[in-house]
Design an enzyme around this catalytic site. Structure first.
Site, PDB file in Angstrom:
ATOM      1  N   ARG A 172       4.720  11.988   3.554  1.00 48.55           N
ATOM      2  CA  ARG A 172       5.828  11.224   3.000  1.00 48.55           C
ATOM      3  C   ARG A 172       5.786  11.246   1.473  1.00 48.55           C
ATOM      4  O   ARG A 172       4.810  10.789   0.869  1.00 48.55           O
ATOM      5  CB  ARG A 172       5.709   9.771   3.483  1.00 48.55           C
ATOM      6  N   HIS A 187       9.687  -6.294  -0.421  1.00 49.92           N
ATOM      7  CA  HIS A 187      10.825  -6.637  -1.275  1.00 49.92           C
ATOM      8  C   HIS A 187      11.901  -7.418  -0.534  1.00 49.92           C
ATOM      9  O   HIS A 187      12.886  -7.834  -1.144  1.00 49.92           O
ATOM     10  CB  HIS A 187      11.421  -5.349  -1.859  1.00 49.92           C
ATOM     11  N   GLU A 197      -2.092  -8.446  -1.776  1.00 51.24           N
ATOM     12  CA  GLU A 197      -0.970  -7.497  -1.717  1.00 51.24           C
ATOM     13  C   GLU A 197      -1.389  -6.187  -2.387  1.00 51.24           C
ATOM     14  O   GLU A 197      -1.938  -6.210  -3.490  1.00 51.24           O
ATOM     15  CB  GLU A 197       0.235  -8.094  -2.469  1.00 51.24           C
ATOM     16  N   ARG A 213       8.906   1.677 -10.903  1.00 52.73           N
ATOM     17  CA  ARG A 213       9.885   2.351 -10.053  1.00 52.73           C
ATOM     18  C   ARG A 213      11.238   1.609 -10.104  1.00 52.73           C
ATOM     19  O   ARG A 213      11.495   0.870 -11.045  1.00 52.73           O
ATOM     20  CB  ARG A 213       9.312   2.478  -8.637  1.00 52.73           C
ATOM     21  N   ASP A 261       6.372 -16.193   4.741  1.00 50.00           N
ATOM     22  CA  ASP A 261       6.100 -17.452   5.449  1.00 50.00           C
ATOM     23  C   ASP A 261       4.848 -17.340   6.316  1.00 50.00           C
ATOM     24  O   ASP A 261       4.069 -18.294   6.413  1.00 50.00           O
ATOM     25  CB  ASP A 261       7.295 -17.845   6.335  1.00 50.00           C
ATOM     26  N   ASN A 267      -0.404  -3.996   2.768  1.00 50.95           N
ATOM     27  CA  ASN A 267       0.637  -3.187   2.137  1.00 50.95           C
ATOM     28  C   ASN A 267       1.850  -3.301   3.045  1.00 50.95           C
ATOM     29  O   ASN A 267       1.936  -2.629   4.076  1.00 50.95           O
ATOM     30  CB  ASN A 267       0.209  -1.726   1.987  1.00 50.95           C
ATOM     31  N   TYR A 280       3.080   9.250  -3.124  1.00 48.00           N
ATOM     32  CA  TYR A 280       2.019   8.626  -2.324  1.00 48.00           C
ATOM     33  C   TYR A 280       0.804   9.526  -2.070  1.00 48.00           C
ATOM     34  O   TYR A 280      -0.144   9.102  -1.404  1.00 48.00           O
ATOM     35  CB  TYR A 280       2.608   8.159  -0.981  1.00 48.00           C
ATOM     36  N   HIS A 305      -0.276  -2.000  -3.206  1.00 51.10           N
ATOM     37  CA  HIS A 305       0.673  -0.883  -3.219  1.00 51.10           C
ATOM     38  C   HIS A 305      -0.026   0.355  -3.751  1.00 51.10           C
ATOM     39  O   HIS A 305      -0.817   0.272  -4.694  1.00 51.10           O
ATOM     40  CB  HIS A 305       1.899  -1.196  -4.090  1.00 51.10           C
ATOM     41  N   ILE A 306       0.320   1.475  -3.146  1.00 57.00           N
ATOM     42  CA  ILE A 306      -0.243   2.753  -3.573  1.00 57.00           C
ATOM     43  C   ILE A 306       0.377   3.151  -4.916  1.00 57.00           C
ATOM     44  O   ILE A 306      -0.321   3.565  -5.840  1.00 57.00           O
ATOM     45  CB  ILE A 306       0.033   3.820  -2.499  1.00 57.00           C
ATOM     46  N   SER A 307       1.682   3.016  -4.993  1.00 54.30           N
ATOM     47  CA  SER A 307       2.399   3.386  -6.219  1.00 54.30           C
ATOM     48  C   SER A 307       2.471   2.187  -7.164  1.00 54.30           C
ATOM     49  O   SER A 307       2.264   1.037  -6.752  1.00 54.30           O
ATOM     50  CB  SER A 307       3.809   3.860  -5.871  1.00 54.30           C
ATOM     51  N   ALA A 358       8.207  -1.523   2.307  1.00 52.55           N
ATOM     52  CA  ALA A 358       9.490  -2.030   1.814  1.00 52.55           C
ATOM     53  C   ALA A 358       9.733  -3.492   2.200  1.00 52.55           C
ATOM     54  O   ALA A 358      10.522  -4.183   1.544  1.00 52.55           O
ATOM     55  CB  ALA A 358      10.627  -1.146   2.331  1.00 52.55           C
ATOM     56  N   ARG A 412      12.214  -2.602  -6.416  1.00 54.01           N
ATOM     57  CA  ARG A 412      10.786  -2.662  -6.090  1.00 54.01           C
ATOM     58  C   ARG A 412       9.999  -3.572  -7.040  1.00 54.01           C
ATOM     59  O   ARG A 412       8.805  -3.772  -6.876  1.00 54.01           O
ATOM     60  CB  ARG A 412      10.178  -1.253  -6.092  1.00 54.01           C
ATOM     61  N   PRO A 465       5.784  -0.546   7.227  1.00 55.47           N
ATOM     62  CA  PRO A 465       6.647   0.564   7.615  1.00 55.47           C
ATOM     63  C   PRO A 465       6.489   1.824   6.762  1.00 55.47           C
ATOM     64  O   PRO A 465       6.337   1.743   5.547  1.00 55.47           O
ATOM     65  CB  PRO A 465       8.069  -0.014   7.459  1.00 55.47           C
ATOM     66  N   ASN A 466       6.525   2.926   7.468  1.00 56.53           N
ATOM     67  CA  ASN A 466       6.489   4.279   6.891  1.00 56.53           C
ATOM     68  C   ASN A 466       5.116   4.699   6.362  1.00 56.53           C
ATOM     69  O   ASN A 466       4.922   5.852   5.970  1.00 56.53           O
ATOM     70  CB  ASN A 466       7.559   4.436   5.786  1.00 56.53           C
TER      71      ASN A 466
HETATM   72  C1  DQA Z   1       4.685   0.828  -1.305  1.00 57.37           C
HETATM   73  C2  DQA Z   1       5.804   0.579  -2.308  1.00 57.37           C
HETATM   74  C3  DQA Z   1       7.056   0.087  -1.588  1.00 57.37           C
HETATM   75  O1  DQA Z   1       8.086  -0.150  -2.534  1.00 57.37           O
HETATM   76  C4  DQA Z   1       7.526   1.135  -0.611  1.00 57.37           C
HETATM   77  O2  DQA Z   1       8.658   0.671   0.085  1.00 57.37           O
HETATM   78  C5  DQA Z   1       6.463   1.567   0.316  1.00 57.37           C
HETATM   79  C6  DQA Z   1       5.123   1.795  -0.217  1.00 57.37           C
HETATM   80  C7  DQA Z   1       3.433   1.424  -1.971  1.00 57.37           C
HETATM   81  O3  DQA Z   1       2.388   1.390  -1.356  1.00 57.37           O
HETATM   82  O4  DQA Z   1       3.512   1.943  -3.095  1.00 57.37           O
HETATM   83  O5  DQA Z   1       6.695   1.807   1.497  1.00 57.37           O
HETATM   84  O6  DQA Z   1       4.302  -0.405  -0.710  1.00 57.37           O
END
Ligand code: DQA
Length: 137
Positions: free
Chosen positions: A17, A75, A93, A102, A82, A69, A22, A95-97, A72, A106, A9-10
């Site tokens: 964003r 978390h 897994e 943070r 599952d 990725n 990001y 993550h960009i950040s 959210a 997170r 998502p997002n």
């Molecule tokens: C994220 C980190 C997550 O906490 C956040 O909700 C995202 C992006 C990242 O790529 O840093 O949507 O997965």
């Protein structure tokens, strides 16, 4: 190698964003460069804002490794954890950040224990590093 990238998502809004966190590059633009960097390998891409669709994509994956990725959902989603557990393909897994630096919420990942490993904090380059992990085995 066939690699599937799943963004949650997002992440369709990358580029606009929260660019301070990001970056200001769209994922589509990065994907062109990533495919060039991984020229001998096949890179498929899927993005969804919906938990069930991400689960379906994991169930239906036909590849050597998955870069996930989960945004959210990382978390919160026991269902995605599952699904990862239910398939045989290794999942990394990403993550960009740097989620560890943070907000406390997170710092928890429900998917980390069922993934092969985690790469976080290297911006979009996190995806390239994850692809290297899949390619190197
Ligand atoms: C994220 C980190 C997550 O906490 C956040 O909700 C995202 C992006 C990242 O790529 O840093 O949507 O997965």
């Amino acid at each position: 190698m066939k690699i599937l990238i799943i963004n949650g998502p997002n992440l369709n809004l990358l580029g606009t964003r929260e660019p301070d966190i990001y970056g200001s590059r769209t994922f589509e633009s990065y994907l062109i460069e990533l495919r060039e960097m991984l020229a001998g390998d096949e890179v498929e891409y899927y993005q969804s804002n919906h938990e069930g669709d991400i689960i379906d994509a994991l169930h239906n994956a036909d590849c050597d490794g998955i870069i996930l990725n989960a945004g959210a959902y990382t978390h919160t989603s026991l269902a995605i954890a599952d699904a990862i557990k239910a398939i045989q393909i290794p999942v990394i897994e990403v993550h960009i950040s740097n989620v560890a630096s943070r907000e406390t919420i997170r710092h928890t990942s429900l998917i980390a224990p069922v993934c092969q490993g985690t790469i976080a904090g290297f911006g979009l380059n996190s995806y390239f590093l994850a692809a290297q992990a899949i390619i190197m085995g």
